[in-house]
Design an enzyme around this catalytic site. Structure first.
Site, mmCIF file in Angstrom:
data_model
loop_
_atom_site.group_PDB
_atom_site.id
_atom_site.type_symbol
_atom_site.label_atom_id
_atom_site.label_comp_id
_atom_site.label_asym_id
_atom_site.label_seq_id
_atom_site.Cartn_x
_atom_site.Cartn_y
_atom_site.Cartn_z
ATOM 1 N N LYS A 133 44.971 81.629 -25.663
ATOM 2 C CA LYS A 133 46.353 81.738 -25.191
ATOM 3 C C LYS A 133 47.224 80.808 -26.034
ATOM 4 O O LYS A 133 46.992 79.606 -26.081
ATOM 5 C CB LYS A 133 46.461 81.373 -23.714
ATOM 6 C CG LYS A 133 47.805 81.707 -23.114
ATOM 7 C CD LYS A 133 47.822 81.468 -21.617
ATOM 8 C CE LYS A 133 49.116 81.987 -21.007
ATOM 9 N NZ LYS A 133 50.330 81.449 -21.634
ATOM 10 N N VAL A 134 48.213 81.382 -26.685
ATOM 11 C CA VAL A 134 49.096 80.618 -27.567
ATOM 12 C C VAL A 134 50.178 79.946 -26.725
ATOM 13 O O VAL A 134 50.838 80.592 -25.905
ATOM 14 C CB VAL A 134 49.731 81.526 -28.631
ATOM 15 C CG1 VAL A 134 50.665 80.730 -29.537
ATOM 16 C CG2 VAL A 134 48.636 82.215 -29.447
#
Length: 285
Positions: A25-26
């Site tokens: 997850k960025v």
């Protein structure tokens, strides 16, 4: 052209599944990249045009295209995504400062989906086919990158993410179509941090508990407002105790003696010493 993005449901914890792919997850903000008739526009998830803020991300692809991803900035000391840096980029409108930020806080577009390409709407294709098309693209510059993924082994990836101090993992069903709403076909698992705080007051007009922690001298230092997490029973228990602890009030808040302690989970501490998106977990008794 703006397309409302597909949103993530929340998984109860890390999981593995042969019908899912998993990707890191960025920690940035959502970005829809749209190139129509060679003209590039950038949009947030709420359809706010942010093209001006990220000139380095307005380079064109070889054909018209719509992409979904996250804008990220990297902390040069840790190598991790720096959410506050992204917010600095997003909130800046002055041209000279934007040009300076391109050098000092460069933005990266971390792409994880392709919605249209060469005049074709790809949203009804299975995700795994959209991923194959995405990985075959020639990217305009090193300011663009494709988010990597693995198949099945979500728990192993989460362990690595947790060790590295990254934000979390996203699991996506391989055959999922792209829908402009929240869907359990896409599930996020957040790598939460935890903190113990004192509740020193509450909002009058809407729900919100004022959180604080003692500083080195023992004085309470405000660290944010808890707006999410407590159940109706937790709120009822709080109301049953707080009236005995009132020390004063102003137009917006009622203030309490620091006697009620709670554990919160949050994304991280900000550089200014505040809780980032605190969520109530439990009372400490």
């Amino acid at each position: 052209m703006f397309i409302s993005p597909m949103l993530l449901a929340t998984a109860p914890g890390p999981f593995s599944h042969s019908e899912f792919i998993f990707e890191p997850k960025v920690d940035g903000h959502r970005l829809i990249y749209s190139q129509q008739s060679g003209n590039v526009r950038l949009y947030t998830r709420h359809n706010n045009d942010c093209t001006r803020q990220y000139p380095e991300l307005t380079l064109p692809f070889d054909s018209d295209i719509i992409l979904d991803g996250e804008v990220a900035c990297t902390d040069p000391e840790t190598g991790l995504n720096d959410f506050e840096a992204v917010m600095s980029r997003f909130s800046t409108r002055q041209h000279s400062k934007i040009q300076q930020f391109i050098k000092t806080l460069p933005a990266t577009f971390a792409i994880f989906d392709i919605l249209q390409y060469k005049g074709h709407d790809l949203r009804k294709l299975p995700l795994i086919e959209r991923k194959a098309i995405l990985h075959g693209l020639h990217l305009p510059s090193n300011s663009f990158g494709v988010v990597p993924h693995i198949e099945g082994a979500g728990e192993d990836l989460y362990t690595q993410i947790e060790t590295m101090g990254m934000e979390g993992v996203v699991g996506k069903r391989k055959d999922s179509q792209y829908v402009s709403r929240r869907s359990k076909d896409w599930m996020k698992v957040i790598n939460w941090s935890y903190a113990d705080v004192f509740i020193i007051g509450y909002k009058k007009a809407e729900f919100g508990w004022l959180a604080a922690v003692p500083d080195q001298s023992g004085k309470m230092s405000p660290v944010g407002i808890i707006e999410h997490g407590p159940s109706p029973k937790h709120k009822q228990a709080f109301r049953g105790v707080c009236q005995q602890l009132v020390t004063g009030e102003d137009k917006n808040h009622v203030y309490l003696e620091p006697r009620i302690q709670a554990r919160v989970k949050m994304r991280s501490w900000t550089k200014s010493g505040l809780l980032r998106i605190p969520v109530f977990d439990q009372f400490i008794v």
